[in-house]
Write a protein that holds these residues in place. Structure first.
Motif: not given
Length: 263
Positions: A164-173
Motif C-alpha cells: 500500500x501507499x503507507x508501505x511505500x513511504x516506509x520503504x523510502x524512509x
C-alpha cells in the motif's frame, strides 16, 4: 526490455528503492518530463537531485524524456496550452457542471514519449517491453485504466507484493531517502480544493500562474464560441473558487505518483 515508468512520487520512488535492493527485476527508469515550466518544481528537484543520484549509486539507469517535435526541438505542455491556434485543450479542464473534459496530456506527453523511447530500442508487438507502473494496493481500481499499447506489457510490482501507499513511504524512509512530494503538473485540474488552497498559501507564484493559465484558456474558448471552463469543479474562476470555498479537512491527494497521470 524491462522499464519502470517513473513519476517522481511516492509509489514509483518505492519501486526505485525495491529495484536498488534487487527485490524487483527492473534496472531502467523512465521519467517523462512534460516540461520544466509544467511539472511542479519540487518534483523536478527530487527527480534530478535525489532520485537520479540514488539510482546511479545502485546501478540503475534513469532517463529523463521529453516530447520532441519533428525538427528535434522539445515541446512542453505549457507551450501547447499557450499555442495561439489551440482548438482542443489537452488538460482535463472542468465544465460548468464540474465534470472534467477530455484530455490528451497523459497520452501525448507521457505514454507516447515513453513509447517512442521503447520502440527506438526495439520494442515491438512481437517483442514487447515490460513497463512497470507504480500502482499500490489501495488504488488497485486504477490498474485496469492504464492504456496498454501493442509494444508493451504492463506490470504492477506493488500489487504483486501487496504493498500500500503507507508501505511505500516506509520503504523510502528506511532506505534513508526523503519522502517525495506529490507528483503532478502544478496546474492540474484534478487537484483537490485542499491542494489548491495549499498552493495559494505556500506557493503564491505558482497559484498566480495557474490563475493566468485558466484566463488564457478561457480567452481561447471564447474566441471559438465555447462556454467558459475552469481548473476547479465549482464553475467560477480559480482565485474566486479557492477564496470562496470554506476550509475543511481534505486530503492533498491528486497527481501522478505512479508514473502516469491519474484522477
Amino acid at each position: 526490455m524491462r522499464v519502470i515508468s517513473y513519476g517522481g512520487g511516492v509509489q514509483s520512488t518505492a519501486l526505485l528503492v525495491l529495484a536498488a535492493q534487487r527485490k524487483i527485476d527492473f534496472l531502467t527508469f523512465l521519467f517523462a518530463n512534460v516540461g520544466d515550466e509544467s511539472e511542479h518544481p519540487a518534483t523536478l528537484a527530487y527527480v534530478r537531485e535525489i532520485a537520479a543520484a540514488y539510482a546511479g549509486r545502485h546501478g540503475i539507469a534513469m532517463h529523463e524524456l521529453h516530447r520532441q517535435r519533428r525538427d528535434g526541438s522539445i515541446e512542453t505542455l505549457w507551450e501547447r496550452l499557450h499555442e495561439p491556434r489551440l482548438r482542443s485543450i489537452p488538460i482535463p479542464i472542468r465544465m460548468d457542471n464540474g465534470a472534467p473534459g477530455r484530455r490528451s496530456c497523459t497520452s501525448d506527453f507521457k505514454i507516447k514519449v515513453v513509447a517512442k523511447w521503447l520502440k527506438e530500442r526495439g520494442a515491438t508487438p512481437r517483442n514487447p517491453a515490460v513497463v512497470g507502473v507504480g500502482i499500490s494496493l489501495d488504488e488497485i481500481h486504477r490498474a485496469n485504466k492504464r492504456r496498454c499499447e501493442p509494444y508493451e506489457q504492463i506490470d504492477y510490482p506493488l500489487l504483486d507484493l501487496a504493498l500500500r501507499r503507507d508501505d511505500c513511504v516506509q520503504i523510502i524512509t528506511t532506505a534513508g531517502l526523503p519522502v517525495p512530494p506529490k507528483s503532478a503538473c502544478f496546474f492540474c485540474p484534478f487537484k483537490t480544493v485542499a491542494a489548491w488552497r495549499h498552493q495559494r498559501r505556500y506557493e503564491p507564484e505558482l497559484f498566480e500562474k495557474s490563475v493566468q493559465l485558466e484566463a488564457v484558456l478561457n480567452e481561447k474558448r471564447a474566441m471559438l464560441g465555447r462556454d467558459a471552463a475552469y481548473l476547479t469543479r465549482y464553475g467560477v474562476p480559480l482565485d474566486r473558487a479557492i477564496q470562496a470555498i470554506p476550509e475543511r479537512p481534505e486530503h492533498l491527494d491528486s497527481g501522478c505518483d505512479s508514473g502516469w497521470c491519474g484522477s
